[in-house]
Design an enzyme around this catalytic site. Structure first.
Site, mmCIF file in Angstrom:
data_model
loop_
_atom_site.group_PDB
_atom_site.id
_atom_site.type_symbol
_atom_site.label_atom_id
_atom_site.label_comp_id
_atom_site.label_asym_id
_atom_site.label_seq_id
_atom_site.Cartn_x
_atom_site.Cartn_y
_atom_site.Cartn_z
ATOM 1 N N TYR A 113 0.838 -1.203 0.000
ATOM 2 C CA TYR A 113 0.000 0.000 0.000
ATOM 3 C C TYR A 113 0.876 1.257 0.000
ATOM 4 O O TYR A 113 1.706 1.438 0.896
ATOM 5 C CB TYR A 113 -0.908 -0.043 1.225
ATOM 6 C CG TYR A 113 -1.594 1.247 1.593
ATOM 7 C CD1 TYR A 113 -2.395 1.927 0.678
ATOM 8 C CD2 TYR A 113 -1.459 1.774 2.880
ATOM 9 C CE1 TYR A 113 -3.036 3.103 1.035
ATOM 10 C CE2 TYR A 113 -2.105 2.947 3.243
ATOM 11 C CZ TYR A 113 -2.878 3.605 2.313
ATOM 12 O OH TYR A 113 -3.514 4.772 2.677
ATOM 13 N N ASP B 3 -1.476 -6.454 9.394
ATOM 14 C CA ASP B 3 -2.555 -5.515 9.134
ATOM 15 C C ASP B 3 -3.685 -6.300 8.467
ATOM 16 O O ASP B 3 -3.577 -6.703 7.311
ATOM 17 C CB ASP B 3 -2.049 -4.400 8.218
ATOM 18 C CG ASP B 3 -3.077 -3.308 8.000
ATOM 19 O OD1 ASP B 3 -4.281 -3.616 7.996
ATOM 20 O OD2 ASP B 3 -2.686 -2.140 7.805
ATOM 21 N N LYS C 177 -12.979 -0.831 6.048
ATOM 22 C CA LYS C 177 -13.153 -1.601 4.815
ATOM 23 C C LYS C 177 -14.304 -2.597 4.916
ATOM 24 O O LYS C 177 -15.147 -2.673 4.026
ATOM 25 C CB LYS C 177 -11.853 -2.333 4.472
ATOM 26 C CG LYS C 177 -10.608 -1.452 4.490
ATOM 27 C CD LYS C 177 -10.718 -0.270 3.537
ATOM 28 C CE LYS C 177 -9.465 0.577 3.562
ATOM 29 N NZ LYS C 177 -9.553 1.741 2.653
ATOM 30 N N ILE D 252 -7.034 -5.391 7.957
ATOM 31 C CA ILE D 252 -8.218 -4.539 7.821
ATOM 32 C C ILE D 252 -9.172 -5.018 6.726
ATOM 33 O O ILE D 252 -10.324 -4.571 6.688
ATOM 34 C CB ILE D 252 -7.834 -3.066 7.574
ATOM 35 C CG1 ILE D 252 -7.127 -2.892 6.227
ATOM 36 C CG2 ILE D 252 -6.972 -2.543 8.706
ATOM 37 C CD1 ILE D 252 -6.910 -1.435 5.863
#
Length: 448
Positions: A143, A228, A274, A230
């Site tokens: 990202y 992570d 999300k 999410i």
């Protein structure tokens, strides 16, 4: 005079990821007011299930009115200042995460720190785990915002672990070792590895083999892992081989005395941005077995609190187990349908995607559209797609991909009509390229 932080251009705003956004904002698409404008396909935002959330809110109007059992909770919420968070909300969060992961892991609210989104959670972990000049390994592609989130204020560094399309960009022990060696050559102390699972931008879940490689590597090097997660609730293919597995689940499978130390080195980041499509509510969290990390992160979270009225409303929403279960199933169904629409549209334009099973985007292979095998050619193609085709997508170089020609395209933040229009534009564009490069073949196709 300003500080070095304020005057130095180290935010990462010059990345093509952010430049594409700037071009979109100058000329945003609107079906009536600006039909020739740029369609935003660089935003990983889930807008497919708002109607379900709005329906719940209409049926539970007391929540929006800040009432509990018919009595106003306004004063209590307005005066609440404890940065540990509302106990009812933290309990609702851990129950939600436990249920979403098939009750394979039992989370505890005393190991959770609330933060204003996953951005704050990741930055706080960097403050807790690194000193300026120390580094975390990140698998590529990653990202683009991590260059800002992890480094800008903390002074931490990122060492890329280059993954290849030859194995679907999967993590290997060899790639981990090479990244660690690169860190040593750069005189950087490696403090850990940060992964996104499911991956942003790949849209794939990590296998248990990959997760075990990570754990073995962390044990061997005595370093941390930040996972992570999410996008964990966006997994729309949940078969035994492609479903979601949390790092905490793999850790629990190694539950014996030999792994007690590594338990303190594993940390998870999650948010509701999300899975529930609520990025504006700024709800994120850190989950860790390390008491010192939790204590320090809780103190730091005072700079990134979640508002008490947001906690109140979402504690009621998440506690409605029947609604949440139906929402997650329907949301995943809609994500899969929309992703399949994107894949089909790109295929008609002569473009393929990495096979994916999660997320709000696809990792798209446009290597055959490059004028040469270079990042200069990738940038040239990207500029044409943004400015001529009118689609804001993210080039692989902004995600630090080691191979030119890959792009991230988001599909859940626009309407179905806008997606169809975007695919039509892309097909016209690729046809023009193919007709120039392969005129004889294109003439034959038209004759049939």
């Amino acid at each position: 005079m300003l500080s070095r932080k304020a005057s130095k251009d180290s935010h990462g705003q010059d990345s093509s990821y952010f430049q594409g956004w700037q071009e979109y904002e100058k000329n945003p698409y609107h079906p009536i007011q600006n039909p020739m404008g740029i369609i935003q396909m660089g935003l990983a935002e889930n807008q497919l299930s708002f109607d379900l959330l709005e329906s719940w809110l209409r049926r539970n109007s007391n929540t929006m009115a800040l009432k509990k059992d018919g009595v106003s909770a306004f004063k209590d919420l307005a005066l609440f200042q404890d940065y540990h968070g509302l106990p009812a909300f933290k309990e609702a969060l851990v129950n939600f995460m436990t249920s979403m992961r098939g009750n394979k892991i039992k989370y505890s609210s005393d190991k959770l720190v609330l933060t204003a989104g996953a951005t704050a959670a990741n930055e706080i972990l960097m403050f807790c785990l690194t000193d300026p000049g120390q580094a975390f390994i990140l698998p590529t592609p990653y990202y683009p915002g991590f260059d800002r989130d992890l480094k800008w204020r903390t002074g931490a560094e990122i060492v890329p672990m280059h993954c290849s399309s030859s194995n679907g960009f999967r993590i290997t022990r060899c790639a981990l070792e090479q990244a660690y060696q690169l860190g040593q050559e750069l005189n950087l102390k490696i403090k850990g590895v940060l992964v996104t699972n499911p991956s942003n931008p790949l849209g794939t879940t990590m296998t248990k083999t990959e997760l075990n490689h990570l754990l073995d590597f962390a044990i061997d090097k005595n370093i941390h892992i930040v996972s992570d997660e999410i996008y964990s609730g966006t997994v729309f293919d949940c078969s035994s081989t492609t479903g979601f597995t949390s790092i905490m689940e793999v850790l629990n499978e190694r539950n014996n005395n030999n792994y007690n130390n590594i338990r303190n080195h594993i940390h998870m980041v999650y948010s509701l941005s999300k899975d529930l499509g609520l990025p504006g509510f700024r709800v994120g969290l850190i989950y860790s077995n390390n008491e010192k990390v939790i204590a320090a992160a809780t103190k730091m979270s005072s700079f990134a609190l979640v508002s008490s009225q947001t906690q109140f409303m979402l504690s009621n929403l998440l506690s409605d187990a029947k609604f949440i279960k139906k929402y997650m199933v329907e949301n995943q169904r809609r994500l899969k349908r929309r992703k399949d629409m994107l894949v089909r549209g790109l295929r008609k334009a002569g473009i393929s995607c990495l096979r994916s099973n999660a997320g709000l985007f696809c990792w798209v292979d446009m290597r055959h559209l490059l004028s040469s095998d270079s990042f200069e050619a990738e940038k040239e193609l990207w500029k044409r797609i943004v400015c001529e085709v009118g689609l804001n997508i993210s080039p692989g170089s902004s995600c630090h991909c080691s191979q030119p020609g890959w792009f991230r395209i988001c599909f859940a933040n626009i309407s179905e009509d806008a997606l169809h229009l975007a695919m039509h534009r892309m097909k016209v564009f690729t046809s023009s390229i193919f007709s120039v490069r392969f005129p004889i073949i294109m003439m034959r196709k038209k004759s049939f």
